[in-house]
Design a protein around this motif. Structure first.
Motif, mmCIF file in Angstrom:
data_model
loop_
_atom_site.group_PDB
_atom_site.id
_atom_site.type_symbol
_atom_site.label_atom_id
_atom_site.label_comp_id
_atom_site.label_asym_id
_atom_site.label_seq_id
_atom_site.Cartn_x
_atom_site.Cartn_y
_atom_site.Cartn_z
ATOM 1 N N GLU A 169 2.103 6.567 -9.606
ATOM 2 C CA GLU A 169 0.793 6.396 -9.417
ATOM 3 C C GLU A 169 -0.413 7.017 -10.643
ATOM 4 O OE1 GLU A 169 -2.721 6.530 -5.684
ATOM 5 O OE2 GLU A 169 -0.405 6.914 -5.531
ATOM 6 N N ARG B 207 0.562 13.946 -0.609
ATOM 7 C CA ARG B 207 0.656 12.887 -1.468
ATOM 8 C C ARG B 207 1.842 12.378 -1.534
ATOM 9 N NH1 ARG B 207 -0.593 15.048 -7.407
ATOM 10 N NH2 ARG B 207 -2.748 15.502 -6.426
ATOM 11 N N ALA C 291 1.436 9.606 1.552
ATOM 12 C CA ALA C 291 0.454 8.450 1.085
ATOM 13 C C ALA C 291 1.467 7.446 0.326
ATOM 14 C CB ALA C 291 -0.720 9.044 0.493
ATOM 15 N N ILE C 292 2.134 7.980 -0.559
ATOM 16 C CA ILE C 292 2.762 7.002 -1.654
ATOM 17 C C ILE C 292 3.917 6.300 -0.628
ATOM 18 C CG2 ILE C 292 4.229 6.808 -3.635
ATOM 19 C CD1 ILE C 292 2.854 9.444 -4.811
ATOM 20 N N ASN C 293 4.387 7.041 0.305
ATOM 21 C CA ASN C 293 5.495 6.222 0.995
ATOM 22 C C ASN C 293 5.097 5.292 1.997
ATOM 23 O OD1 ASN C 293 7.680 7.477 -0.126
ATOM 24 N ND2 ASN C 293 7.618 9.421 1.346
ATOM 25 N N ARG C 294 3.486 5.421 2.160
ATOM 26 C CA ARG C 294 2.962 4.467 2.883
ATOM 27 C C ARG C 294 2.668 2.977 2.197
ATOM 28 N NH1 ARG C 294 0.400 8.873 5.641
ATOM 29 N NH2 ARG C 294 -1.481 8.651 4.040
ATOM 30 N N GLU C 295 2.864 3.158 1.045
ATOM 31 C CA GLU C 295 2.450 1.891 0.050
ATOM 32 C C GLU C 295 3.789 1.053 -0.193
ATOM 33 O OE1 GLU C 295 0.249 3.171 -3.109
ATOM 34 O OE2 GLU C 295 -1.327 4.074 -1.868
ATOM 35 N N ASN C 296 3.564 -0.065 -0.622
ATOM 36 C CA ASN C 296 4.980 -0.783 -0.954
ATOM 37 C C ASN C 296 4.938 -0.402 -2.390
ATOM 38 O OD1 ASN C 296 5.791 -2.180 1.353
ATOM 39 N ND2 ASN C 296 4.100 -3.922 0.943
ATOM 40 N N ARG C 297 6.131 0.137 -2.660
ATOM 41 C CA ARG C 297 6.641 0.577 -4.200
ATOM 42 C C ARG C 297 7.629 -0.278 -4.611
ATOM 43 N NH1 ARG C 297 2.433 3.110 -6.695
ATOM 44 N NH2 ARG C 297 1.061 3.673 -5.150
ATOM 45 N N SER C 298 8.021 -0.160 -5.953
ATOM 46 C CA SER C 298 9.246 -0.717 -6.358
ATOM 47 C C SER C 298 10.566 0.018 -6.082
ATOM 48 C CB SER C 298 9.203 -0.945 -8.053
ATOM 49 O OG SER C 298 8.962 0.238 -8.529
ATOM 50 N N GLU D 189 10.164 3.195 -8.458
ATOM 51 C CA GLU D 189 9.368 4.316 -7.729
ATOM 52 C C GLU D 189 9.841 4.921 -6.555
ATOM 53 O OE1 GLU D 189 5.412 2.159 -9.528
ATOM 54 O OE2 GLU D 189 5.873 1.666 -7.535
ATOM 55 N N GLN D 190 10.179 4.392 -5.767
ATOM 56 C CA GLN D 190 10.932 4.800 -4.291
ATOM 57 C C GLN D 190 11.951 5.928 -4.853
ATOM 58 O OE1 GLN D 190 12.120 1.761 -1.639
ATOM 59 N NE2 GLN D 190 10.172 0.989 -1.563
#
Ligand code: SF4
Length: 510
Positions: free
Chosen positions: A152, A177, A180-187, A190-191
């Motif tokens: 991010e 943090r 918060a990142i895990n709640r979003e759809n990530r590639s 990134e995951q």
């Protein structure tokens, strides 16, 4: 050939009459003194710790010394120490000292202070160094920052300017943090990257934070005994200057009795003085009228502390012995020997030039004490024929003076060179230093047998009580130097009578 004689050997032997156990103990045995003292101690705080119910318990007075044919298991003794004695032993030590005061052995008006380092039980290779932890933490934070920046853009930087040093990453903040990142759809990449932070970097960061928390203000600690700090020891058998996990043990003595003790993580004595004296005041509800200490305690902060608390300090300072030498007193170039005009605030050098006040500053000690200093500078040293004897500075001579510290040192010097000061100085080697000699060399008490600050302190308290009782017993048996006579409380009458009884028994036996 001589006849072989064996001792009587009968396993089924019984005695006709029960024996009196105390008959086996000699009349002048220290055990009798211990018995009297233990019987006179107020052990209500220990008794309150027993909950009742279940199997009958051994009486605490019995566990403290003679068992009277009871055979408590070693676990019982250990449980008694860690459950009941740990909290009460320091109070029991105070009671023993109070007995000694009432008997006239101690006044608590004067305290000879000194410290020594006693090795911890921990292995010498269990160290955690602050510098190493901080260095690795910075590297780890950099790795975390890089991953977060990939995932991010802008989060890791916290809108920080490029030239500013990066703010440390807190593990709690990092968890939020990551959540918060895990709640979003990530590639997938990134995951994967954020999982590395979560599984690998976060536990390591927490570990470093824990290390720093345990370190507190210290530079090191031992993993197996976190209360111990790595220090340079006098007893260096390998002669390699290796640091070992240890405690700085401070004691106060009077007439070779230990009157107060405490443990500190910092190896320097001057930082321990204030907390040590505060502990003394807490224990006896008063400060001693006089304190005698070596130059390790002679700091401005400690002198000020003694002044505020109305303590007469026979405490040396680092230059005290050097100042007494003729070579020092006749060296006209030393800042201490320059003439000072207090009214106009200037010094005069051997060439007659004034060193004028050119400014003031402050100095901060290791524990935050701020000293005020003044700077003085000569107007022109160029071409001075005495320059080579005076100083090596390129420009004009400049000196730094702490007027307050000089005033304290002057007062201390007057006390130390007075008849009373000379008496205290001559007694120092036979006061705390002799007690440490007895402790470490004669009694071989130079390494703790427990882990943890509380247990180690309890162990030393038991030792200090035993040491004081041993000293009391010796004084009672010393006919050349009998114990001082004072009016004592009825509670102590029994104890006093037995102490008076010993010498008579010895004389009768002789
Ligand atoms: S070098 Fe400067 S301060 Fe020293 S004696 Fe000479 S004039 Fe005085």
């Amino acid at each position: 050939m001589a006849k072989v004689v064996f001792k009587d050997y009968s396993q089924g032997q019984i005695s006709l009459f029960p024996t009196r156990l105390d008959e086996k103990i000699p009349e002048d045995s220290p055990a009798r003194l211990v018995n009297q003292v233990v019987d006179n101690l107020d052990i209500r705080s220990i008794m309150d710790g027993y909950q009742g119910g279940g199997c009958s318990a051994y009486h605490p007075r019995m566990i403290m010394w003679l068992s009277g044919n009871h055979i408590p298991d070693h676990n019982t003794i250990n449980r008694f120490r860690s459950t009941h004695l740990k909290a009460s032993i320091h109070e029991l030590f105070t009671q023993v000292i109070t007995l000694l005061v009432e008997m006239g052995h101690l006044s608590l008006n004067v305290v000879y202070v000194d410290g020594t380092k006693i090795e911890s039980k921990a292995n010498k290779y269990t160290f955690v160094w602050r510098k190493s932890v901080e260095k690795h933490k910075v590297k780890l934070e950099e790795k975390i920052r890089q991953v977060l920046q990939q995932v991010e853009e802008g989060i890791a930087g916290d809108n920080q300017a490029d030239d500013e040093p990066p703010t440390p990453i807190n593990s709690e903040e990092l968890k939020k943090r990551i959540a918060a990142i895990n709640r979003e759809n990530r590639s997938k990449e990134e995951q994967k990257a954020i999982k590395t932070v979560e599984d690998k970097y976060l536990p390591k960061l927490e570990e470093y934070e824990k290390h720093l928390e345990t370190l507190g203000n210290r530079n090191s600690y031992s993993k197996t005994d976190p209360a111990a700090t790595f220090m340079r020891m006098k007893e260096d058998h390998m002669m390699n200057g290796q640091l070992k996990p240890a405690y700085n043990v401070q004691i106060g003595t009077e007439n070779q009795f230990i009157t107060h003790y405490d443990f500190y993580p910092n190896p320097t004595d001057y930082l321990t003085f204030k907390p040590f004296m505060n502990g003394f005041e807490k224990r006896y509800k008063k400060f001693p009228a006089k304190v005698v200490g070596d130059s390790g305690y002679g700091s401005e902060e400690n002198y000020k502390y003694m002044e505020i608390n109305d303590i007469e300090g026979f405490v040396k300072y680092p230059m005290f012995h050097k100042e007494q030498k003729k070579s020092f007193q006749t060296n006209a170039f030393l800042a201490q020997n320059l003439y000072y005009n207090a009214a106009k605030d200037y010094f005069v050098c051997p060439m007659g030039q004034h060193l004028e006040n050119v400014g003031k500053g402050t100095r901060k000690s290791e524990n935050g004490f701020v000293s005020n200093v003044s700077y003085y500078e000569a107007q022109n040293c160029e071409g001075c024929p005495l320059k080579c004897l005076c100083n090596n500075a390129k420009g004009n001579r400049r000196i730094e003076i702490n007027h307050q510290l000089n005033a304290y040192r002057k007062k201390s010097r007057e006390l130390l060179t007075s008849p009373e000061g000379l008496m205290h100085r001559s007694k120092r080697p036979i006061e705390p230093e002799a007690v440490f000699g007895q402790t470490k060399a004669n009694k071989q008490y130079n390494r703790f047998r427990h882990f943890g600050g509380d247990k180690v302190k309890m162990d030393f308290a038991i030792f200090a009580i035993a040491f004081n009782l041993g000293k009391m017993h010796k004084k009672a048996n010393n006919t050349n130097n009998p114990a001082p006579k004072r009016i004592i409380s009825p509670k102590l009458a029994v104890l006093k009578s037995i102490l008076d009884f010993y010498p008579q028994q010895i004389n009768m036996a002789a």
